[in-house]
Motif scaffolding. Structure first.
Motif, short mmCIF file in Angstrom:
data_model
loop_
_atom_site.label_atom_id
_atom_site.label_comp_id
_atom_site.label_asym_id
_atom_site.label_seq_id
_atom_site.Cartn_x
_atom_site.Cartn_y
_atom_site.Cartn_z
N ASP A 4 -8.45 -5.14 -9.19
CA ASP A 4 -9.36 -4.18 -8.58
C ASP A 4 -9.25 -2.87 -9.35
N ASN A 6 -10.17 0.05 -8.54
CA ASN A 6 -9.68 1.14 -7.70
C ASN A 6 -8.16 1.17 -7.64
N ASP A 7 -7.54 -0.02 -7.61
CA ASP A 7 -6.08 -0.07 -7.61
C ASP A 7 -5.54 0.49 -8.93
N PHE A 10 -5.68 4.25 -8.89
CA PHE A 10 -4.58 4.88 -8.17
C PHE A 10 -3.31 4.86 -9.00
N CYS A 11 -3.08 3.76 -9.71
CA CYS A 11 -1.91 3.67 -10.59
C CYS A 11 -1.98 4.75 -11.66
N THR A 33 -2.40 5.43 1.58
CA THR A 33 -3.37 4.65 0.82
C THR A 33 -2.89 4.44 -0.61
N ILE A 34 -2.36 5.48 -1.21
CA ILE A 34 -1.84 5.36 -2.58
C ILE A 34 -0.73 4.31 -2.64
N ARG A 36 -0.07 1.87 -0.60
CA ARG A 36 -0.59 0.53 -0.30
C ARG A 36 -1.30 -0.07 -1.51
N ARG A 37 -2.10 0.72 -2.18
CA ARG A 37 -2.83 0.23 -3.34
C ARG A 37 -1.90 -0.14 -4.50
N ARG A 40 -0.15 -3.35 -3.73
CA ARG A 40 -1.03 -4.50 -3.92
C ARG A 40 -1.20 -4.81 -5.41
N LEU A 41 -1.33 -3.77 -6.23
CA LEU A 41 -1.49 -3.98 -7.66
C LEU A 41 -0.24 -4.62 -8.25
N ASP A 44 -0.37 -8.26 -7.38
CA ASP A 44 -1.37 -8.96 -8.19
C ASP A 44 -0.89 -9.19 -9.61
#
Length: 299
Positions: A4, A6-7, A10-11, A33-34, A36-37, A40-41, A44
């Motif tokens: 993603d 967006n992820d 954020f990174c 939010t940061i 969490r993203r 998730r990254l 992944d």
């Protein structure tokens, strides 16, 4: 699993700012939010991207690769947006230039009006301050530096050499006596930089040209040093392009004491071909070339 964007964004924000709070503020989201993203990254990718420290988030080797990939994608998106929207043709958008305080304030700022007149939709930002600018963190699109970078995907080219001389005001010399020899400088009040606040070693020239003679007045800001000299506080090492226009300043021992330094224009490899960035860079090159004598002629 497809990544993603967006992820990745954020990174990249955390990589540039070093902390989650700073990245959250820049992106307009909350702290959770940061985190969490990024979590998730990392899942992944199957790799840890940051080492969590008390001082902030530090990139791992995998994190540096991810940030580099995100930076490349960001550049492609920006370039594609310019092409689709027509910004590339009409030169719209924002270009930020980071420059040393003296060059930015005294030379560059007064010479940007023709560029602004030609391209009214171009938004120019000039950060004129005594610091280094990180092009990889997008602190600037163009940076004026006193040295070429040693690493990173940075494109650099010499802008101009410039001469530096000792100067004092006529008022100071009238009150303290003429300075005809180096020995006379031993009783002069010297003005210079604060050594521990120097942002680049290229500015540490006072100990080299006047060894063993410390400054009695110090400032991390070159414009403050210039104003101190103009007020008759003492003698300072100043760039010729700043001092020449000051009618009350007198060069001191110019045949004996002179330093030459260089300005370089730097751009990130991913952004240097953006039309608006290229146009600003070309304008700076042309402005300097047209007035090269201001930088290099005798005082």
């Amino acid at each position: 699993m497809p990544l993603d964007w967006n992820d990745l964004q954020f990174c990249l924000a955390v990589a540039r700012d070093g902390t989650v709070s700073a990245a959250a503020k820049k992106l307009g989201v909350d702290h959770a939010t940061i985190i969490r993203r990024i979590d998730r990254l990392e899942r992944d990718l199957g790799a840890k991207l940051f080492a969590r420290r008390k001082t902030g988030y530090e990139l791992t080797d995998a994190g540096r690769r991810a940030a580099s990939m995100a930076e490349l994608i960001e550049s492609q998106i920006r370039g594609g947006h310019a092409e689709i929207s027509g910004d590339a043709a009409r030169l719209a958008g924002t270009v930020r230039v980071g420059a040393p305080d003296g060059f930015g304030s005294f030379f560059l700022a007064p010479r940007l009006a023709p560029l602004a007149d030609r391209h009214p939709e171009l938004q120019l930002e000039l950060v004129a301050t005594a610091r280094l600018f990180s092009l990889s963190k997008r602190e600037a699109d163009i940076a004026i530096s006193l040295a070429l970078p040693r690493e990173g995907r940075i494109f650099g080219r010499k802008l101009v050499d410039y001469n530096i001389y000792l100067y004092a005001s006529r008022d100071y010399l009238a009150r303290h006596g003429a300075i005809a020899t180096r020995d006379d400088l031993k009783t002069a009040r010297l003005i210079g930089y604060i050594p521990e606040l120097l942002f680049t070693p290229e500015l540490d020239y006072l100990p080299k040209i006047l060894p063993g003679m410390p400054a009695q007045f110090r400032s991390a800001n070159l414009i403050a040093q210039l104003n101190a000299v103009l007020a008759g506080l003492g003698v300072a090492v100043l760039p010729r392009f700043m001092a020449k226009a000051q009618e009350t300043l007198v060069p001191i021992l110019p045949d004996d004491i002179a330093v030459t330094r260089s300005f370089y224009l730097l751009m990130h490899a991913d952004g240097r071909d953006f039309p608006q960035v290229r146009a600003v860079a070309d304008h700076i090159y042309a402005a300097v070339e047209a007035e090269k004598a201001l930088f290099l002629d005798p005082p």
